[in-house]
Design an enzyme around this catalytic site. Sequence first.
Site, short mmCIF file in Angstrom:
data_model
loop_
_atom_site.label_atom_id
_atom_site.label_comp_id
_atom_site.label_asym_id
_atom_site.label_seq_id
_atom_site.Cartn_x
_atom_site.Cartn_y
_atom_site.Cartn_z
N GLU A 130 63.93 -17.85 -23.29
CA GLU A 130 63.88 -18.52 -21.82
C GLU A 130 61.81 -19.06 -21.67
O GLU A 130 61.30 -20.28 -21.28
CB GLU A 130 63.03 -17.10 -21.37
CG GLU A 130 62.41 -16.39 -21.33
CD GLU A 130 62.30 -14.74 -22.67
OE1 GLU A 130 63.27 -15.55 -23.27
OE2 GLU A 130 61.97 -14.12 -22.12
N VAL A 190 49.45 -23.59 0.58
CA VAL A 190 51.48 -24.06 0.37
C VAL A 190 52.06 -22.86 0.81
O VAL A 190 53.65 -22.74 1.36
CB VAL A 190 51.50 -24.96 -0.55
CG1 VAL A 190 51.53 -24.22 -2.07
CG2 VAL A 190 53.10 -25.24 -0.91
N ASP A 191 51.63 -21.31 -0.03
CA ASP A 191 52.59 -20.34 0.13
C ASP A 191 52.65 -19.96 1.35
O ASP A 191 53.52 -19.49 1.70
CB ASP A 191 52.56 -19.10 -0.48
CG ASP A 191 51.66 -19.94 -2.23
OD1 ASP A 191 51.97 -21.03 -2.48
OD2 ASP A 191 50.98 -19.42 -3.08
N SER A 192 51.22 -19.91 1.91
CA SER A 192 52.04 -19.12 4.02
C SER A 192 52.93 -19.77 4.23
O SER A 192 53.92 -19.61 5.55
CB SER A 192 50.96 -18.67 3.95
OG SER A 192 49.75 -19.93 4.59
N SER A 193 51.93 -21.20 4.13
CA SER A 193 53.38 -22.81 4.99
C SER A 193 54.95 -22.28 4.84
O SER A 193 55.12 -22.39 5.82
CB SER A 193 52.65 -24.14 5.05
OG SER A 193 50.86 -24.04 5.10
N LYS A 203 54.84 -21.60 -8.90
CA LYS A 203 54.97 -22.49 -7.42
C LYS A 203 55.55 -23.41 -7.43
O LYS A 203 55.79 -24.05 -5.81
CB LYS A 203 52.93 -22.84 -8.29
CG LYS A 203 52.52 -23.48 -7.11
CD LYS A 203 51.29 -22.88 -6.12
CE LYS A 203 51.11 -23.30 -4.88
NZ LYS A 203 50.17 -21.96 -4.47
N GLY A 209 61.40 -5.69 -23.05
CA GLY A 209 60.56 -4.99 -22.58
C GLY A 209 59.96 -4.10 -23.44
O GLY A 209 59.58 -4.38 -24.98
N HIS A 227 62.99 -15.06 -27.86
CA HIS A 227 62.98 -14.96 -26.58
C HIS A 227 63.45 -16.66 -26.44
O HIS A 227 62.45 -17.57 -26.35
CB HIS A 227 61.41 -15.60 -26.11
CG HIS A 227 61.47 -13.39 -25.49
ND1 HIS A 227 61.26 -12.92 -25.11
CD2 HIS A 227 60.86 -13.04 -27.06
CE1 HIS A 227 60.94 -11.77 -24.96
NE2 HIS A 227 60.46 -11.48 -26.39
N CYS A 230 65.58 -9.51 -27.06
CA CYS A 230 65.04 -9.25 -27.73
C CYS A 230 65.13 -7.24 -27.23
O CYS A 230 66.05 -6.49 -27.84
CB CYS A 230 62.97 -9.55 -27.71
SG CYS A 230 61.82 -8.91 -28.47
N TYR A 231 64.37 -6.81 -26.64
CA TYR A 231 64.72 -5.42 -25.99
C TYR A 231 65.92 -4.88 -25.85
O TYR A 231 66.79 -4.36 -26.00
CB TYR A 231 63.46 -4.68 -25.22
CG TYR A 231 63.96 -3.10 -24.77
CD1 TYR A 231 63.03 -2.09 -25.71
CD2 TYR A 231 64.38 -2.46 -23.71
CE1 TYR A 231 63.02 -1.04 -25.58
CE2 TYR A 231 64.85 -1.44 -23.54
CZ TYR A 231 64.09 -0.82 -24.74
OH TYR A 231 64.22 0.59 -24.71
#
Length: 517
Positions: free
Chosen positions: A175, A230-233, A373, A58, A173, A85-86
């Site tokens: 990740e 693609v997202d709305s579908s 995505k 953070g 980090h 980290c934080y």
Amino acid sequence: MQQFAHDTVVVLDFGAQYSQLIARRVRELHVYSQIVPYTISADDLRALAPKGIIFSGGPASVGTEGSPRPDAGIFELGIPILGICYGLQVMSVMNGGAVQRPEHREYGLANLDILDVPSRLLHGVPQGSQVWMSHGDSVVKIPSGFVNTGSTPNCRYTVIEDDGRKWYGVQFHPEVVHSTDGTKILSNFVLDICRAKADWSMDSFIGQAIEDIRTKVGDRQVLCGLSGGVDSSVAAVLIHKAIGDQLVCVFVNNGLLRKGEADMVLKLFRDNFNIRLQYADAEKDFLDALAGVSEPEAKRKIIGKVFIDTFYREARKAGDVSFLAQGTLYPDVIESKSPSGGPSATIKSHHNVGGLPSDLKWELLEPLRELFKDEVRELGKELGLPDELVYRHPFPGPGLGVRCVGEVTKQRLDTLRDVDAIFIDEIRKARLYDDIWQALACLLPVKSVGVQGDERTYEEVCSLRAVTSEDAMTADWFRFPPEVLQRAANRICNEVAGVNRVLYDITSKPPGTIEWE
Ligand code: XMP
């Protein structure tokens, strides 16, 4: 709060840029992970019964008054904790350790010195492993019970571990991809220390999401704007799976779509998925409003306004609607870094329904907002959407309106649609579509002289563009084998009336944008 159906590792969000990335890395280990605000009470967290808790990083400094602190009761739950980290710093100061701000903040790569003591967190991580550091404060005293297992040249307590309580902390980090053994470290925590079962997949996500949607929506109605992207579908198909005909989709044909696109959307959603779909053929409204306008921002404003008017009209027809569904993904969500406010979201301004009239009191339904995505694409495939749609290049809301440089007329749009279709067809035939972030054609308001047969021609110029990119913030032009461009250019000049010259755009972004406008 409802308990998760699968073993879950919860990410407590302290406002980090990377919270979602942590959750995503855990999901990549096939363990479900969800973000919760750091303000969650210990009781609520216990009710979720997670196998492990990760404290995110953070932007705050633990030494500052009012800096975010988790409920101290969380340390009494007996659930393994990993502080990043934080997260490491806050865990330390709340348990008798101390943190200081050194003269220089450390930002960038470092090599991990793995100390000669047993370590569960660093098991299998090679000496000197590269880690990515980004911190102002450092832990200078560790709480009793902890052992220092890793250091970097500028930071003594880079990795600390308390096997008794199963509390762990890393200053770097794990990740981000720059921490080369980050995944191994997260896997040591999630799979070995938390003993979470690696049985989660997109399929389980669907089950959970369906349950959540049903609980939230009850017997009310949901409206979803379909764009053909693609997202709305994916959002629409997922919601439809959950609530069937309580979902109404609205698809606005603005006349600025690609060749065959409106038919494809109608066929797919109505015929294949049996989704209630209101189709608004508003081509004439858009083109009338755009007549005589060439200035790019003016065009965008007109397109946005006519879209909203049309969507609003359709929404009224849809009857008593309580929710507006959006395919908002994690990268679309801008998280508030305010320590007191917790994560709050604003929607990207170019999401086309952002400017709807405020008297429509809809709640938002955003079932994809945890996902990236590529996860949405995986979900789309799992839900049975065709590859052609799932792997489609991004296409802007204002559509060909921004690619028809100059005045937007039906004739110029038809020409552009033909050029675009040939370009995409040649890219697909060369099997390059998936190597490209986005490919597009623009029609320029410029005429030039050419010769065809024995005739002089005086026709418009089109420009082709294809870019590679990670996130559309920066982009580089795509290096085509010359014969692909040659085939596309030949076909365009031969098959499309009104175009006699083809350019290829080799501008990167910056300084260019991806679209021409
Ligand atoms: P630019 O042209 O700014 O575009 O480099 C970056 C990415 O955003 C897309 N884009 C839009 N998408 N509505 C959208 O939904 C818009 O108004 C819009 N303008 C640009 C563009 O296609 C590229 O992927």
